[in-house]
Design a protein around this motif. Structure first.
Motif, PDB file in Angstrom:
ATOM      1  N   ASN A 224       0.835  -1.213   0.000  1.00 30.51           N
ATOM      2  CA  ASN A 224       0.000   0.000   0.000  1.00 30.51           C
ATOM      3  C   ASN A 224       0.867   1.259   0.000  1.00 30.51           C
ATOM      4  O   ASN A 224       0.602   2.219   0.729  1.00 30.51           O
ATOM      5  CB  ASN A 224      -0.925   0.025   1.228  1.00 30.51           C
ATOM      6  CG  ASN A 224      -1.898  -1.145   1.235  1.00 30.51           C
ATOM      7  OD1 ASN A 224      -2.361  -1.581   0.183  1.00 30.51           O
ATOM      8  ND2 ASN A 224      -2.198  -1.663   2.419  1.00 30.51           N
ATOM      9  N   SER A 225       1.899   1.239  -0.810  1.00 26.59           N
ATOM     10  CA  SER A 225       2.887   2.328  -0.770  1.00 26.59           C
ATOM     11  C   SER A 225       3.353   2.697  -2.174  1.00 26.59           C
ATOM     12  O   SER A 225       3.280   1.892  -3.108  1.00 26.59           O
ATOM     13  CB  SER A 225       4.107   1.918   0.064  1.00 26.59           C
ATOM     14  OG  SER A 225       3.736   1.665   1.403  1.00 26.59           O
ATOM     15  N   THR A 226       3.863   3.926  -2.261  1.00 21.86           N
ATOM     16  CA  THR A 226       4.503   4.399  -3.488  1.00 21.86           C
ATOM     17  C   THR A 226       5.961   4.716  -3.180  1.00 21.86           C
ATOM     18  O   THR A 226       6.253   5.498  -2.266  1.00 21.86           O
ATOM     19  CB  THR A 226       3.806   5.666  -4.023  1.00 21.86           C
ATOM     20  OG1 THR A 226       2.437   5.348  -4.322  1.00 21.86           O
ATOM     21  CG2 THR A 226       4.492   6.168  -5.282  1.00 21.86           C
ATOM     22  N   VAL A 227       6.847   4.105  -3.932  1.00 19.22           N
ATOM     23  CA  VAL A 227       8.284   4.277  -3.734  1.00 19.22           C
ATOM     24  C   VAL A 227       8.880   4.880  -5.000  1.00 19.22           C
ATOM     25  O   VAL A 227       8.738   4.341  -6.091  1.00 19.22           O
ATOM     26  CB  VAL A 227       8.969   2.933  -3.417  1.00 19.22           C
ATOM     27  CG1 VAL A 227      10.477   3.101  -3.365  1.00 19.22           C
ATOM     28  CG2 VAL A 227       8.446   2.357  -2.104  1.00 19.22           C
ATOM     29  N   GLY A 228       9.534   6.033  -4.847  1.00 25.43           N
ATOM     30  CA  GLY A 228      10.191   6.666  -5.979  1.00 25.43           C
ATOM     31  C   GLY A 228       9.502   7.944  -6.407  1.00 25.43           C
ATOM     32  O   GLY A 228       8.419   8.274  -5.920  1.00 25.43           O
ATOM     33  N   PRO A 229      10.192   8.670  -7.291  1.00 27.37           N
ATOM     34  CA  PRO A 229      11.487   8.326  -7.883  1.00 27.37           C
ATOM     35  C   PRO A 229      12.651   8.608  -6.916  1.00 27.37           C
ATOM     36  O   PRO A 229      12.479   9.226  -5.873  1.00 27.37           O
ATOM     37  CB  PRO A 229      11.550   9.245  -9.095  1.00 27.37           C
ATOM     38  CG  PRO A 229      10.773  10.451  -8.679  1.00 27.37           C
ATOM     39  CD  PRO A 229       9.651   9.923  -7.826  1.00 27.37           C
ATOM     40  N   ASN A 230      13.838   8.104  -7.313  1.00 26.92           N
ATOM     41  CA  ASN A 230      15.111   8.401  -6.630  1.00 26.92           C
ATOM     42  C   ASN A 230      15.120   7.909  -5.188  1.00 26.92           C
ATOM     43  O   ASN A 230      15.383   8.665  -4.254  1.00 26.92           O
ATOM     44  CB  ASN A 230      15.408   9.909  -6.663  1.00 26.92           C
ATOM     45  CG  ASN A 230      15.414  10.467  -8.064  1.00 26.92           C
ATOM     46  OD1 ASN A 230      15.903   9.834  -8.984  1.00 26.92           O
ATOM     47  ND2 ASN A 230      14.842  11.654  -8.227  1.00 26.92           N
ATOM     48  N   VAL A 231      14.843   6.625  -5.012  1.00 26.96           N
ATOM     49  CA  VAL A 231      14.855   6.013  -3.678  1.00 26.96           C
ATOM     50  C   VAL A 231      15.742   4.777  -3.696  1.00 26.96           C
ATOM     51  O   VAL A 231      15.682   3.969  -4.627  1.00 26.96           O
ATOM     52  CB  VAL A 231      13.428   5.627  -3.230  1.00 26.96           C
ATOM     53  CG1 VAL A 231      13.465   4.812  -1.945  1.00 26.96           C
ATOM     54  CG2 VAL A 231      12.568   6.870  -3.032  1.00 26.96           C
ATOM     55  N   SER A 232      16.567   4.627  -2.662  1.00 32.10           N
ATOM     56  CA  SER A 232      17.320   3.396  -2.425  1.00 32.10           C
ATOM     57  C   SER A 232      16.791   2.737  -1.163  1.00 32.10           C
ATOM     58  O   SER A 232      16.752   3.359  -0.105  1.00 32.10           O
ATOM     59  CB  SER A 232      18.817   3.688  -2.265  1.00 32.10           C
ATOM     60  OG  SER A 232      19.405   4.049  -3.490  1.00 32.10           O
ATOM     61  N   LEU A 233      16.378   1.466  -1.281  1.00 34.33           N
ATOM     62  CA  LEU A 233      15.915   0.678  -0.135  1.00 34.33           C
ATOM     63  C   LEU A 233      16.827  -0.534  -0.002  1.00 34.33           C
ATOM     64  O   LEU A 233      16.914  -1.360  -0.915  1.00 34.33           O
ATOM     65  CB  LEU A 233      14.471   0.206  -0.339  1.00 34.33           C
ATOM     66  CG  LEU A 233      13.380   1.276  -0.466  1.00 34.33           C
ATOM     67  CD1 LEU A 233      12.035   0.614  -0.731  1.00 34.33           C
ATOM     68  CD2 LEU A 233      13.306   2.116   0.810  1.00 34.33           C
ATOM     69  N   GLY A 234      17.514  -0.645   1.135  1.00 33.37           N
ATOM     70  CA  GLY A 234      18.410  -1.765   1.356  1.00 33.37           C
ATOM     71  C   GLY A 234      17.673  -3.052   1.671  1.00 33.37           C
ATOM     72  O   GLY A 234      16.447  -3.091   1.843  1.00 33.37           O
ATOM     73  N   LYS A 235      18.425  -4.122   1.776  1.00 33.50           N
ATOM     74  CA  LYS A 235      17.903  -5.464   2.032  1.00 33.50           C
ATOM     75  C   LYS A 235      16.996  -5.505   3.265  1.00 33.50           C
ATOM     76  O   LYS A 235      17.291  -4.917   4.295  1.00 33.50           O
ATOM     77  CB  LYS A 235      19.081  -6.418   2.234  1.00 33.50           C
ATOM     78  CG  LYS A 235      18.686  -7.848   2.524  1.00 33.50           C
ATOM     79  CD  LYS A 235      19.915  -8.717   2.686  1.00 33.50           C
ATOM     80  CE  LYS A 235      19.542 -10.163   3.000  1.00 33.50           C
ATOM     81  NZ  LYS A 235      20.752 -11.021   3.147  1.00 33.50           N
TER      82      LYS A 235
END
Length: 330
Positions: A267-278
């Motif tokens: 239920n989320s919006t990621v980006g633009p220009n996002v880094s998500l680690g492990k």
């Protein structure tokens, strides 16, 4: 790379600044690989000058970077903050032959050939506010004749970015030995510039090498911006940045984004220009222009220009945040 990284706290309280990930890969990893790619010639040794407190695990990771490039990896310690000249001399045993010296809090994009006639190349970038930087002064032959730190009057708009090539780095070593022996100090530290100035005074040829992009990682805002720009470059290069095992439930990824392994986006919006680690979990959240390290849980957030460490739990209304490792804000 032995500095404390105090301007990037709280993130550097638990991890050395050069190991902060940019687009999923630590700064120093990217810098070494970028320099190796630009030089386009075999590298015999990569020497890392660190603080002894970094620990053996970090040392093993750095040696592995060198070995991946077919080079010997060597670790040296600078346990006192006595300046760039002193840091270089901590690696005295490795200072012979052609060498590149680089500060590990900067990233570049460049494509050039080394000037075989020059004794040294100092890489520069054209900047809008040269009075805030160390700059080079050039003669009519496009040779560097002077280094000027934060000039009050205009000298040039070419800022020194902290990457140098020496045809024989032993010459610099000899000059820095004299700097330390004669206790030549500026700002309480021994500086590489004093060794370079002595080389210039002896008639050695220095030329500028200009990079296409210079990205700093000095504080939180510029590090987030560097992450954004690197993601855009990597997308343009056609690099796959999203792990195939991302769990996406009613979620949207707006590229460019780096998404590591075992990430849940619900239920989320990621980006633009996002880094998500492990191992990150992103729930009921909108996040853009941000850098999140590993195993962090973000809920009910609207984030922009955020930098979040490892193992963070965040459930809140703040938008532009900087949160260090193992923090809980609910």
């Amino acid at each position: 790379m032995a500095g404390r990284g105090s301007r990037l706290r709280p993130h550097t309280l638990t991890i050395p600044k050069p190991l902060i990930p940019i687009a999923g890969k630590p700064i120093v990893h990217r810098l070494v690989e970028d320099i190796a790619g630009v030089l386009n010639q075999p590298i015999e040794e990569i020497a890392f000058i660190i603080h002894e407190s970094f620990g053996k695990k970090v040392e093993e990771e750095l040696v592995a970077i060198a070995q991946k490039l077919g080079a010997k990896g060597t670790i040296y310690y600078q346990n006192e903050a006595l300046g760039t000249g002193h840091a270089i001399m901590c690696a005295e045993k490795s200072l012979s032959g052609p060498a590149v010296i680089a500060y590990a809090d900067t990233l570049i994009r460049a494509n050039f050939d080394l000037d075989a006639t020059a004794d040294s190349v100092i890489w520069v970038k054209q900047v809008d506010q040269p009075e805030a930087f160390g700059v080079v002064n050039l003669n009519e032959a496009n040779e560097i004749i002077e280094l000027v730190e934060k000039p009050k009057e205009f000298v040039s708009d070419l800022a020194v970015i902290g990457i140098y090539y020496f045809k024989d780095v032993a010459v610099l070593k000899n000059e820095l030995q004299l700097v330390i022996k004669n206790n030549i100090i500026h700002g309480g530290e021994y500086q590489i510039n004093d060794g370079i100035k002595q080389m210039m005074a002896k008639g050695m040829k220095f030329v500028p090498g200009e990079v296409d992009e210079w990205m700093d990682c000095g504080n939180k805002d510029v590090t987030v911006d560097t992450n954004n720009r690197m993601l855009q470059f990597l997308q343009h290069d056609g690099e796959n940045l999203v792990s195939p095992d991302v769990t996406l439930e009613n979620g949207t990824i707006i590229p460019p984004c780096y998404i590591g392994e075992d990430v849940y986006i619900i239920n989320s919006t990621v980006g633009p220009n996002v880094s998500l680690g492990k191992g990150c979990h992103i729930i009921n959240t909108s996040i853009k222009n941000s850098l999140v390290q590993t195993h962090s849980n973000l809920k009910n957030a609207n984030l922009d220009n955020a930098m979040i460490g490892n193992h963070v739990t965040f459930d809140g209304d703040f938008k532009d945040i900087s949160i260090g490792d193992y923090s809980v804000l609910e």
